[in-house]
Design a protein around this motif. Structure first.
Motif, PDB file in Angstrom:
ATOM      1  N   ARG A 156      -8.735   0.961  -4.543  1.00 35.44           N
ATOM      2  CA  ARG A 156      -7.662   0.951  -5.756  1.00 35.44           C
ATOM      3  C   ARG A 156      -7.990   2.346  -6.255  1.00 35.44           C
ATOM      4  N   VAL A 185      -9.266   1.896   3.491  1.00 33.23           N
ATOM      5  CA  VAL A 185      -7.658   1.483   3.331  1.00 33.23           C
ATOM      6  C   VAL A 185      -7.835   0.321   2.438  1.00 33.23           C
ATOM      7  N   GLY A 186      -6.945   0.123   1.336  1.00 36.08           N
ATOM      8  CA  GLY A 186      -6.956  -0.763   0.484  1.00 36.08           C
ATOM      9  C   GLY A 186      -7.597  -0.650  -0.746  1.00 36.08           C
ATOM     10  N   CYS A 238     -12.803   3.874  -2.418  1.00 36.63           N
ATOM     11  CA  CYS A 238     -12.162   4.382  -1.092  1.00 36.63           C
ATOM     12  C   CYS A 238     -13.704   4.761  -0.391  1.00 36.63           C
ATOM     13  N   LEU A 293       0.731  -1.292   0.018  1.00 38.15           N
ATOM     14  CA  LEU A 293       0.105   0.025  -0.076  1.00 38.15           C
ATOM     15  C   LEU A 293       0.914   1.144  -0.005  1.00 38.15           C
ATOM     16  N   GLY A 318      -2.605   4.756   1.701  1.00 35.73           N
ATOM     17  CA  GLY A 318      -3.635   3.632   1.931  1.00 35.73           C
ATOM     18  C   GLY A 318      -4.240   2.976   0.736  1.00 35.73           C
ATOM     19  N   TYR A 319      -3.574   3.399  -0.503  1.00 33.33           N
ATOM     20  CA  TYR A 319      -4.244   2.726  -1.677  1.00 33.33           C
ATOM     21  C   TYR A 319      -3.193   1.416  -2.154  1.00 33.33           C
ATOM     22  N   MET A 320      -4.177   0.715  -2.907  1.00 34.95           N
ATOM     23  CA  MET A 320      -3.178  -0.373  -3.810  1.00 34.95           C
ATOM     24  C   MET A 320      -2.522   0.312  -4.753  1.00 34.95           C
ATOM     25  N   THR A 321      -1.210  -0.511  -4.631  1.00 32.96           N
ATOM     26  CA  THR A 321      -0.385   0.144  -5.840  1.00 32.96           C
ATOM     27  C   THR A 321      -0.312  -0.957  -6.782  1.00 32.96           C
TER      28      THR A 321
END
Length: 473
Positions: A191, A188-189, A196, A149, A153-156
């Motif tokens: 995409r 959190v998590g 979100c 992350l 808090g975003y998915m990469t």
């Protein structure tokens, strides 16, 4: 330029932390140098307009050279000194550059020195993850996701990419991701921003009807304040749209930012302190992190006995010469910074008395002429350095800026104009926000000569939306 002159210029440009690191290196490479751990105020000496060196010479602004070229002159003069005699008599002490009245009460400057070990986002999520019920393979995937992350808090990484990296089916990745979506902080998590916000609204049981429609289809319209367009498409009133939009705007678009960053935190140590004492502002160099150096007594004694050894005497003289130049350069740095900040305080008296809206236009040339040094010297002396005053901690560069003229022909800093624009926006009627042209008229009434384009530019720099996007219904 000579190596000594280059060193003096570098020392002037260093902030407190950089200077401390540089001195540590010099102490390691020059055996003659050592730290003076406990320099008492009696050793340092005091003066109303400056300090006194321990050899009796008064250390005032006039004592020091006025620009970089004078460093070379001082070096040439020092080359002819009898270093044996000089070391026997010299005692290097600190200098107090505080302009305090005699008998005034000294106040301790207490700074926060305790660093809290803050929790990072991965640590916070892993604490929750260890109590989640899941299979071994799913747990491995979840750990991978958490560690990948970004700081918000975003998915990469995509689901398929994570599946290939961990060697599990995509279904397992989705399962682990669903569990993480249930962790705090909510969102959190995700995409993207839409996901979100969706996660947060579902956690509140509010992702229904018009709310879901606005998140899924009208985020850009919300950002542009096109509430009438949304109302028309959803068949509800603009007032209802605004209430939903306010709720959505109240969500956290970056759930990870409330946690400590894994990047190294930079702590600011003010180089200069400005205090108001008996109705006037007192400038004091912060000596807390400024190294105090002296020539080692051991090598001082060794030089006395080196008369019969020409090579040893030459080596020690070179080392003492370098040590003396370093000490002088540090003292020169303190005096130059003191002189520059004193001039800044003189120019910006209204700022210190009344606040940010009264910051005046100030250039490097103004201070250079006031202090009697070159503009480049002023630039180096303020680079990366901070000032602490009753109004807070500011980078010294903050006090230098261009601006506009008032009705009396005086220069007003662009930062001051921005403060007035911010005040106008805060006090406006949200149902009838001020246009840029209206702000121009109100600022002109206060004595500012400013164009609409300049107002729009300053408003954008402040992150204030246009009047159409600020409108409330």
């Amino acid at each position: 330029m000579t190596p000594e002159l280059i060193q003096a210029i570098q020392i002037l440009q260093f902030n407190s932390q950089e200077l401390d690191s540089y001195v540590q290196e010099q102490v390691l490479t020059n055996p003659v140098l050592e730290h003076k751990e406990s320099a008492s105020s009696e050793e340092a000496g005091h003066g109303e307009e400056g300090g006194h060196a321990d050899d009796g010479r008064e250390l005032t602004a006039e004592h020091y050279d006025r620009d970089e070229s004078d460093f070379a002159d001082a070096q040439a003069a020092d080359a002819g000194l009898d270093w044996k005699e000089y070391i026997r008599n010299a005692n290097y002490g600190g200098v107090n550059y505080s302009r305090r009245e005699k008998g005034s009460v000294e106040k301790d400057n207490n700074f926060e020195r305790t660093v809290v070990n803050e929790v990072t986002l991965p640590e916070h999520l892993m604490f929750q993850y260890q109590f989640a019920a899941m299979s071994k393979s799913c747990r491995r995937v979840g750990k991978y996701i958490i560690e990948s992350l970004d700081e918000n808090g975003y998915m990469t990484s995509g689901v398929s990419e994570i599946a290939r990296a961990t060697g599990v089916p995509e279904e397992k990745v989705d399962e682990a991701l669903e569990i993480i979506h249930g962790f705090e902080p909510a969102g959190v998590g995700a995409r993207d921003l839409k996901e979100c916000l969706t996660i947060q609204l579902k956690a509140r049981n509010q992702f229904t009807g018009n709310v879901a429609a606005m998140v899924n289809e009208h985020l850009e319209d919300i950002a542009a304040n096109r509430l009438a367009v949304i109302a028309r498409e959803l068949g509800i009133t603009v007032k209802q749209v605004q209430e939903i939009a306010d709720m959505i705007k109240g969500l956290e678009p970056k759930p990870g930012r409330q946690f400590a960053s894994e990047q190294k935190t930079r702590y600011i140590i003010p180089d200069v302190l400005v205090e108001k004492v008996d109705g006037r502002y007192v400038v004091t160099i912060n000596e807390t992190n400024v190294p105090h150096l002296m020539v080692s007594s051991y090598y001082r004694g060794l030089l006395k006995e080196a008369g019969t050894d020409a090579k040893l005497a030459e080596y020690l003289s070179d080392r003492v010469n370098a040590a003396n130049w370093l000490i002088k350069s540090i003292e020169q740095r303190k005096q130059t910074i003191f002189n520059v900040v004193t001039a800044v305080v003189k120019y910006q008296q209204e700022f210190f008395d009344k606040g940010r809206k009264y910051l005046k236009v100030l250039t490097l040339k103004d201070v250079a002429e006031e202090v009697g040094i070159h503009e480049s010297t002023v630039s180096r002396s303020i680079s990366g350095k901070y000032l602490q005053c009753p109004g807070g901690v500011f980078e010294i560069k903050y006090f230098f800026s261009a601006g506009v003229s008032n009705s009396e022909g005086e220069g007003i800093s662009s930062k001051s104009v921005k403060e007035f624009i911010k005040e106008l926006v805060e006090e406006e009627n949200p149902e009838k926000p001020l246009s840029d042209q209206k702000m121009v008229e109100l600022l002109e009434a206060r004595g500012f000569n400013i164009s609409r384009r300049t107002v729009a530019k300053y408003r954008d720099e402040l992150g204030i939306l246009s009047s159409s996007k600020r409108k409330r219904y």
